[in-house]
Motif scaffolding. Structure first.
Motif, PDB file in Angstrom:
ATOM      1  N   ASP A   1       5.829  -4.378   2.690  1.00  0.00           N
ATOM      2  CA  ASP A   1       6.075  -3.914   1.325  1.00  0.00           C
ATOM      3  C   ASP A   1       5.247  -2.688   0.958  1.00  0.00           C
ATOM      4  O   ASP A   1       4.673  -2.604  -0.135  1.00  0.00           O
ATOM      5  CB  ASP A   1       5.796  -5.052   0.330  1.00  0.00           C
ATOM      6  CG  ASP A   1       6.590  -6.302   0.643  1.00  0.00           C
ATOM      7  OD1 ASP A   1       7.767  -6.173   1.016  1.00  0.00           O
ATOM      8  OD2 ASP A   1       6.029  -7.417   0.557  1.00  0.00           O
ATOM      9  N   SER A   2       5.202  -1.720   1.842  1.00  0.00           N
ATOM     10  CA  SER A   2       4.398  -0.528   1.617  1.00  0.00           C
ATOM     11  C   SER A   2       5.274   0.718   1.650  1.00  0.00           C
ATOM     12  O   SER A   2       6.439   0.677   2.064  1.00  0.00           O
ATOM     13  CB  SER A   2       3.288  -0.433   2.669  1.00  0.00           C
ATOM     14  OG  SER A   2       2.401  -1.532   2.544  1.00  0.00           O
ATOM     15  N   ARG A   3       4.682   1.840   1.221  1.00  0.00           N
ATOM     16  CA  ARG A   3       5.435   3.079   1.123  1.00  0.00           C
ATOM     17  C   ARG A   3       4.694   4.191   1.858  1.00  0.00           C
ATOM     18  O   ARG A   3       3.481   4.372   1.678  1.00  0.00           O
ATOM     19  CB  ARG A   3       5.642   3.469  -0.340  1.00  0.00           C
ATOM     20  CG  ARG A   3       6.523   4.695  -0.532  1.00  0.00           C
ATOM     21  CD  ARG A   3       6.786   4.971  -2.011  1.00  0.00           C
ATOM     22  NE  ARG A   3       7.761   6.034  -2.174  1.00  0.00           N
ATOM     23  CZ  ARG A   3       7.452   7.333  -2.196  1.00  0.00           C
ATOM     24  NH1 ARG A   3       6.196   7.726  -2.067  1.00  0.00           N
ATOM     25  NH2 ARG A   3       8.411   8.232  -2.362  1.00  0.00           N
TER      26      ARG A   3
ATOM     27  N   ALA B   1       3.134  -3.696  16.477  1.00  0.00           N
ATOM     28  CA  ALA B   1       3.206  -3.507  15.028  1.00  0.00           C
ATOM     29  C   ALA B   1       4.460  -4.161  14.481  1.00  0.00           C
ATOM     30  O   ALA B   1       5.529  -4.069  15.095  1.00  0.00           O
ATOM     31  CB  ALA B   1       3.175  -2.024  14.672  1.00  0.00           C
ATOM     32  N   GLU B   2       4.305  -4.804  13.333  1.00  0.00           N
ATOM     33  CA  GLU B   2       5.428  -5.385  12.598  1.00  0.00           C
ATOM     34  C   GLU B   2       5.474  -4.730  11.225  1.00  0.00           C
ATOM     35  O   GLU B   2       4.485  -4.753  10.489  1.00  0.00           O
ATOM     36  CB  GLU B   2       5.269  -6.893  12.467  1.00  0.00           C
ATOM     37  CG  GLU B   2       5.207  -7.633  13.786  1.00  0.00           C
ATOM     38  CD  GLU B   2       4.976  -9.117  13.600  1.00  0.00           C
ATOM     39  OE1 GLU B   2       5.224  -9.614  12.474  1.00  0.00           O
ATOM     40  OE2 GLU B   2       4.529  -9.781  14.552  1.00  0.00           O
ATOM     41  N   ILE B   3       6.636  -4.178  10.877  1.00  0.00           N
ATOM     42  CA  ILE B   3       6.789  -3.447   9.624  1.00  0.00           C
ATOM     43  C   ILE B   3       7.958  -4.055   8.866  1.00  0.00           C
ATOM     44  O   ILE B   3       9.098  -4.033   9.342  1.00  0.00           O
ATOM     45  CB  ILE B   3       7.021  -1.951   9.887  1.00  0.00           C
ATOM     46  CG1 ILE B   3       5.863  -1.390  10.727  1.00  0.00           C
ATOM     47  CG2 ILE B   3       7.160  -1.187   8.587  1.00  0.00           C
ATOM     48  CD1 ILE B   3       6.073   0.018  11.196  1.00  0.00           C
ATOM     49  N   THR B   4       7.706  -4.579   7.685  1.00  0.00           N
ATOM     50  CA  THR B   4       8.722  -5.305   6.927  1.00  0.00           C
ATOM     51  C   THR B   4       8.735  -4.830   5.481  1.00  0.00           C
ATOM     52  O   THR B   4       7.677  -4.687   4.855  1.00  0.00           O
ATOM     53  CB  THR B   4       8.443  -6.818   6.957  1.00  0.00           C
ATOM     54  OG1 THR B   4       8.353  -7.253   8.316  1.00  0.00           O
ATOM     55  CG2 THR B   4       9.549  -7.593   6.256  1.00  0.00           C
ATOM     56  N   GLY B   5       9.944  -4.591   4.951  1.00  0.00           N
ATOM     57  CA  GLY B   5      10.099  -4.287   3.533  1.00  0.00           C
ATOM     58  C   GLY B   5       9.459  -2.989   3.101  1.00  0.00           C
ATOM     59  O   GLY B   5       9.032  -2.861   1.947  1.00  0.00           O
ATOM     60  N   CYS B   6       9.404  -2.001   3.979  1.00  0.00           N
ATOM     61  CA  CYS B   6       8.708  -0.752   3.665  1.00  0.00           C
ATOM     62  C   CYS B   6       9.693   0.386   3.420  1.00  0.00           C
ATOM     63  O   CYS B   6      10.865   0.332   3.809  1.00  0.00           O
ATOM     64  CB  CYS B   6       7.764  -0.387   4.804  1.00  0.00           C
ATOM     65  SG  CYS B   6       6.388  -1.552   5.003  1.00  0.00           S
ATOM     66  N   GLU B   7       9.192   1.435   2.795  1.00  0.00           N
ATOM     67  CA  GLU B   7       9.955   2.655   2.550  1.00  0.00           C
ATOM     68  C   GLU B   7       9.209   3.817   3.183  1.00  0.00           C
ATOM     69  O   GLU B   7       7.998   3.981   2.967  1.00  0.00           O
ATOM     70  CB  GLU B   7      10.113   2.886   1.047  1.00  0.00           C
ATOM     71  CG  GLU B   7      10.847   4.153   0.675  1.00  0.00           C
ATOM     72  CD  GLU B   7      10.886   4.382  -0.820  1.00  0.00           C
ATOM     73  OE1 GLU B   7      11.287   5.492  -1.230  1.00  0.00           O
ATOM     74  OE2 GLU B   7      10.513   3.460  -1.579  1.00  0.00           O
ATOM     75  N   VAL B   8       9.941   4.634   3.965  1.00  0.00           N
ATOM     76  CA  VAL B   8       9.336   5.776   4.641  1.00  0.00           C
ATOM     77  C   VAL B   8      10.188   7.003   4.332  1.00  0.00           C
ATOM     78  O   VAL B   8      11.387   7.023   4.617  1.00  0.00           O
ATOM     79  CB  VAL B   8       9.254   5.552   6.165  1.00  0.00           C
ATOM     80  CG1 VAL B   8       8.440   6.671   6.817  1.00  0.00           C
ATOM     81  CG2 VAL B   8       8.628   4.199   6.492  1.00  0.00           C
ATOM     82  N   THR B   9       9.570   8.044   3.774  1.00  0.00           N
ATOM     83  CA  THR B   9      10.328   9.235   3.392  1.00  0.00           C
ATOM     84  C   THR B   9       9.573  10.501   3.776  1.00  0.00           C
ATOM     85  O   THR B   9       8.347  10.539   3.794  1.00  0.00           O
ATOM     86  CB  THR B   9      10.588   9.271   1.867  1.00  0.00           C
ATOM     87  OG1 THR B   9       9.330   9.342   1.182  1.00  0.00           O
ATOM     88  CG2 THR B   9      11.340   8.043   1.411  1.00  0.00           C
TER      89      THR B   9
ATOM     90  N   CYS C   1       0.828  -1.196   0.000  1.00  0.00           N
ATOM     91  CA  CYS C   1       0.000   0.000   0.000  1.00  0.00           C
ATOM     92  C   CYS C   1       0.869   1.255   0.000  1.00  0.00           C
ATOM     93  O   CYS C   1       2.049   1.215   0.360  1.00  0.00           O
ATOM     94  CB  CYS C   1      -0.937   0.013   1.204  1.00  0.00           C
ATOM     95  SG  CYS C   1      -2.241  -1.240   1.112  1.00  0.00           S
ATOM     96  N   ALA C   2       0.252   2.374  -0.394  1.00  0.00           N
ATOM     97  CA  ALA C   2       0.941   3.668  -0.388  1.00  0.00           C
ATOM     98  C   ALA C   2       0.177   4.636   0.496  1.00  0.00           C
ATOM     99  O   ALA C   2      -1.042   4.772   0.370  1.00  0.00           O
ATOM    100  CB  ALA C   2       1.051   4.208  -1.806  1.00  0.00           C
TER     101      ALA C   2
END
Length: 577
Positions: free
Chosen positions: A170-172, A188-196, A148-149
């Motif tokens: 896998d979210s942004r 919360a578990e957060i994996t493979g994400c991008e945060v900018t 998701c974005a």
């Protein structure tokens, strides 16, 4: 099998003109329903009960449900929404009041409000969807988010609170005004994400939260890349943070485990621990704007496998009650201090290698300020390898200092304890005690100092046992002013001009040297030098010290050896250079 209902803006045979009428027909049947919606704009609030699918028949985004205010979709039951655009202002755009809700390939717009609200006891799955301008809130609910974005949220892009349990993969997350993800008293578990581009911390765990982060990238956060506050815990694995204020911050009793992470180009600090703990394994900090690792206010991390390159200062432990244990530290290329204990901080370093920094270890503060180093190599230091100041205490075991100005130095009222240490190829002194500092050394070896092997001056105290000083350019051992102490079982060797210059205050039993041993004289109390001028033949009987001869012709005959005492070079502060 689910009953099928069709919806189109213009209606038709067996076709509903609006979604609400289709939902009402399905409710009367009281059985699973699939509502297929043709492309178009539907300005109506949707209240969904039971087992229902809302599916756009066209491309994702071809069906829009947009309201000027209020909730666009409220669900209670088992609901699937696929391919719709849902938008509203000043309320929850989507609200799961009970049961389960799944959004797939759906876009939700919530300017200034909440895009999705999962209430206590419900469960929401978000998959391949986009959420703009508003936040997604899991309050005491279950959540699963995939691909998701989350864009331009007015506060937090995603929040998990009040015991919620959320998995994000896998979210942004981009452009949230506050946090990308905030977890308060939840899991919360957060994996493979991008945060900018967040305004505050990109990922933030607060108030006994559990946050597990893995294989994520974080960039350009206004605050921390990852923050743990108020007894939060969790794990951080293989995360890269660039351009944050701090790469990761741990505070107020928090205690995460951080492994294999990289913190690059942080504006202030790579790793900050304030009144918290934490275990950090195999992490890297590069080009931190201020400090690579900063421990303060009773912080107490354990760090293993740290690599620091570039930036300003490497590791700082400061403040009464602050302590840090560091194993396997590698630091290189800093213009300032590599390792520092300040103002009551206590630091323990094991297996350390520092290269090309100004000062490699510095302590400054009261008697509670301590540093212990065992198994270290300090090379290419422009100032000193080790420097103890104030009333601090430094203990070194098996430490080598090579290629720099001063190897091991203590000043003011500090203490420096050396065991099995080596200083070689220094330009000023292998070891030095200044002020009222106390230097205790056992089996110290100084090799190839361009000037002095060991220096004690001012009112410093010296206790050196079974040590060696070899090939020093000026003098092996130099004791001056009111410095005093013991120099026991030591050896001075090489081809330099002098072995020992002493002030009579240092006891030197079992001294071994073939070089000269001479008493130091205070230059301020020496008699004026003798000037001899003669134009023919000059004959001098006796010793000559600091004398100048000017002879116009012929020759000079010296019937006894002329002794000149080596004068060490000094810098502008008056300490040997």
């Amino acid at each position: 099998m689910a009953a099928r209902y069709r919806v189109a803006p213009r209606g038709g045979m067996g076709v509903h003109r609006d979604i609400a009428s289709a939902l009402a027909a399905a409710a009367r049947k009281n059985r699973p329903a699939r509502i297929e919606i043709a492309p178009g704009h539907y300005a109506e609030p949707l209240l969904v009960r039971g087992e229902v699918e809302l599916v756009a028949t066209g491309e994702p985004g071809s069906v829009t449900v947009v309201l000027p205010s209020g909730t666009a979709l409220e669900t209670a039951g088992t609901v699937l929404v696929r391919g719709l655009v849902l938008a509203s202002r000043d309320a929850d755009v989507v609200r799961c009041a009970a049961g389960t809700l799944t959004l797939e390939r759906t876009e939700v717009r919530g300017p200034g409000g909440v895009c999705v609200h999962a209430t206590p006891g419900s469960a929401v799955t978000l998959r391949d969807s986009a959420f703009r301008q508003g936040r997604v809130l899991f309050a005491g609910a279950g959540g699963h988010v995939e691909r998701c974005a989350f864009t331009d949220a007015a506060d937090n892009a995603l929040a998990a609170i009040d015991g919620a349990r959320v998995v994000v993969r896998d979210s942004r997350f981009a452009g949230a005004r506050l946090h990308g993800v905030r977890v308060i008293g939840a899991h919360a578990e957060i994996t493979g994400c991008e945060v900018t581009g967040t305004g505050l911390a990109a990922l933030f765990a607060d108030t006994q939260a559990w946050l597990a982060v893995a294989d994520c990238t974080i960039a350009d956060a206004g605050g921390e890349g990852i923050g743990f506050l108020r007894h939060a815990r969790g794990t951080v694995d293989r995360v890269r943070v660039t351009g944050a204020e701090s790469g990761i911050a741990v505070a107020e009793g928090s205690d995460p485990v951080v492994r294999g992470c990289a913190f690059a180009d942080c504006r202030d600090t790579g790793i900050a621990v304030r009144a918290g703990r934490g275990r950090f394994e195999e992490c890297e900090v590069t080009e931190a704007g201020n400090v690579a690792v900063f421990v303060s206010e009773r912080g107490a991390p354990e760090v293993r496998g740290l690599r620091v390159t570039g930036g300003n200062v490497g590791v700082v432990v400061t403040g009464t009650g602050s302590r840090g244990t560091f194993h396997g530290v590698r630091v290189a290329d800093l213009p300032s201090v590599a390792l520092r204990a300040y103002e009551g901080g206590k630091a323990v370093f094991r297996d350390v290698r520092v290269e090309r920094c100004a000062t490699h270890l510095e302590t400054r503060g009261d008697a509670g300020t301590t540093a212990e180093v065992e198994g270290a190599v300090f090379t290419d230091f422009s100032m000193s390898a080790v420097e103890a100041i104030g009333t601090s205490r430094v203990t070194l075991r098996r430490v080598t200092a090579e290629r720099g100005t001063v190897g091991f130095a203590v000043a003011e009222d500090a203490q420096l304890l050396l065991t099995d240490c080596v200083a070689r190829t220094v330009t000023s002194a292998g070891a030095a005690a200044l002020g009222k500092g106390r230097l205790v050394a056992r089996r110290l070896r100084v090799e190839g100092s361009e000037s002095i092997g060991i220096l004690a001056q001012d009112q410093s105290k010296l206790e050196v046992h079974d040590s060696e000083f070899a090939d020093c350019g000026s003098v092996g051992a130099f004791f001056r002013d009111e410095a005093g102490g013991l120099f026991v079982g030591c050896a001075v060797s090489g081809t330099g001009p002098a072995g020992v210059r002493h002030n009579g205050r240092v006891v030197m039993p079992s001294l071994r040297t073939s070089l000269s041993v001479a008493e130091w004289e205070d230059e301020a109390n020496r008699p004026s030098p003798t000037h001899v001028t003669y134009n023919n033949h000059v004959t001098i009987h006796g010793s000559v010290t600091d004398s100048q001869l000017a002879v116009g012709n012929a020759r000079v005959d010296m019937n006894q050896r002329a002794e000149g005492r080596p004068r060490p070079r000094t810098d502008e502060e008056g300490t040997p250079a």
